[in-house]
Design a protein around this motif. Structure first.
Motif, PDB file in Angstrom:
ATOM      1  N   LEU A 182      -4.621  30.016  45.015  1.00 46.20           N
ATOM      2  CA  LEU A 182      -4.265  28.334  45.128  1.00 46.20           C
ATOM      3  C   LEU A 182      -4.261  27.833  46.463  1.00 46.20           C
ATOM      4  CD1 LEU A 182      -1.381  28.573  42.570  1.00 46.20           C
ATOM      5  CD2 LEU A 182      -3.446  27.240  42.049  1.00 46.20           C
ATOM      6  N   TYR A 194      -8.053  27.511  47.045  1.00 44.31           N
ATOM      7  CA  TYR A 194      -8.585  26.254  46.110  1.00 44.31           C
ATOM      8  C   TYR A 194      -8.178  24.877  46.549  1.00 44.31           C
ATOM      9  CZ  TYR A 194      -8.876  23.524  41.845  1.00 44.31           C
ATOM     10  OH  TYR A 194      -8.953  22.787  41.230  1.00 44.31           O
ATOM     11  N   CYS A 227      -6.491  22.123  36.685  1.00 41.40           N
ATOM     12  CA  CYS A 227      -6.574  23.301  36.073  1.00 41.40           C
ATOM     13  C   CYS A 227      -7.858  23.879  35.870  1.00 41.40           C
ATOM     14  CB  CYS A 227      -5.913  23.317  34.641  1.00 41.40           C
ATOM     15  SG  CYS A 227      -4.231  23.012  35.081  1.00 41.40           S
ATOM     16  N   TYR A 276      -9.575  24.875  39.032  1.00 39.92           N
ATOM     17  CA  TYR A 276      -8.794  26.219  39.313  1.00 39.92           C
ATOM     18  C   TYR A 276      -9.584  27.352  38.471  1.00 39.92           C
ATOM     19  CZ  TYR A 276      -5.595  30.038  39.187  1.00 39.92           C
ATOM     20  OH  TYR A 276      -4.846  31.471  39.070  1.00 39.92           O
TER      21      TYR A 276
END
Length: 377
Positions: free
Chosen positions: A123, A126, A141, A144
């Protein structure tokens, strides 16, 4: 004698309190005392009646999140930040991931904790470290998942499909916990189409045939206790973690039938198993062992000790201790036990987890029928 002065107990400037509601739940709020004035901050977080295990776990998550807010408020108060009462709480995503990790640590889920740590690194790579939990939406999402599948290269190469699925489960699990703790309105993953989510590849379950079990029985091994434990698992389906934790107090006789009762190490769910004479055959003699003594006293590096034994028995397929559990499941289904019963014997929470073994048995039936192909041409 001089009078010893008792130490003064320092009062917390902020206390976490509950207010009982008419529906039986409890509202959490902060009781803030500053400069002689008392104010309250209602967290819009609630403890529900603990009627079952899931309710208790949900309340644990909620309390962990509430205490995290309380700690943050104390820091703000003692550092002299103004506007504490009117301050709208903003939880950073990575802070919530830490809260979620702490919750899993309390439940002793070491494997899950390790995965959470990896997802936190993913995370950060990202989206950075300043993302607010409230900012998590469908686009985040989807991004991700896309980043994980196309750009994430922790060791210079893409991660496996099974790993992608694991990291998806970890993140969606953390978001579901945030929803239960009233820190997030909804989990965007639940609104995504199934085709957009990482799929779990169907795993190959290696198991021993009845003839291979016979070969293992006939083959000697350096450590007989390791052999006994493996064959015991073949006839009752217990995981290695449960066999290691099995105590003599867990074994009992009920109307002439030997049974065992224990809480499974992996799922923490209780399981009650009847033990067949074939399973009992591989249990060691109790002798003078006490109730708290282990049934099987096993060495470390079990799989390393098993492989030479399997090789000596002529088995070339993948061979670990867990193949014993797979062997038990396929053997039961092959011999005619129904899927639901086998699911209960394995301690599966959902019969769908057992269906993979049914597929294996069906494939064996197909192979058997096709043995007649060409015989009468």
């Amino acid at each position: 004698m001089p009078r010893v002065k008792k130490p003064t107990k320092v009062k917390e400037p902020i206390r976490l309190r509950t207010k009982k509601l008419s529906d039986g739940s409890k509202s959490l709020y902060l009781d803030i005392y500053r400069n002689g004035k008392r104010t309250y901050e209602y967290l819009k977080m609630y403890l529900i009646p603990e009627t079952d295990r899931n309710a208790r776990l949900q309340n644990e998550v909620t309390m962990t999140a509430a205490n995290a807010i309380k700690s943050k408020r104390i820091i703000e108060l003692t550092s002299g930040e103004a506007g504490i009462v009117n301050h709208r709480d903003k939880i950073y995503l990575l802070d919530w991931m830490d809260t979620y990790k702490e919750f899993q640590e309390k439940r002793n889920r070491k494997k899950c904790v390790a995965h959470i740590k990896t997802v936190v690194r993913l995370l950060k790579e990202y989206a950075g470290e300043r993302v607010i939990l409230d900012q998590i939406d469908m686009a985040f999402c989807q991004g991700y998942v896309d980043y994980m599948m196309t750009s994430y290269r922790p060791k210079g190469k893409p991660i496996a499909a099974s790993t992608q699925h694991t990291y998806y489960l970890v993140f969606t699990g953390a978001l579901n916990a945030a929803v239960r703790a009233k820190r997030l309105l909804r989990n965007p993953f639940n609104e995504m189409d199934k085709s957009e989510k990482p799929k779990k590849p169907e795993s190959v379950r290696s198991y021993m045939t009845i003839d291979e079990v016979r070969a293992l029985i006939a083959t000697p091994i350096k450590n007989e206790m390791v052999k006994n434990a493996y064959l015991f698992s073949c006839f009752c389906g217990l995981r290695i973690s449960d066999i290691i934790g099995l105590k003599w107090k867990d074994i009992f006789v009920d109307r002439g039938q030997y049974r065992l009762a224990l809480s499974m190490q992996k799922t923490k769910e209780p399981i009650y198993l009847p033990l067949s004479p074939e399973a009992l055959k591989w249990m060691p003699e109790r002798g003078d062992k006490t109730e708290s003594d282990p049934v099987f006293k096993l060495p470390t590096a079990i799989n390393a000790r098993l492989k030479p034994w399997a090789k000596a028995a002529g088995i070339t397929k993948q061979f670990t201790f867990h193949t014993a559990r797979h062997t038990f499941a396929t053997m039961m289904l092959t011999l005619g036990a129904d899927l639901y019963t086998v699911s209960k014997l394995l301690g599966h929470a959902d019969v769908r987890m057992t269906q993979v073994y049914a597929k294996i048995v069906n494939e064996k039936k197909d192979e058997a029928v096709n043995l007649t192909n060409g015989l009468f041409d």
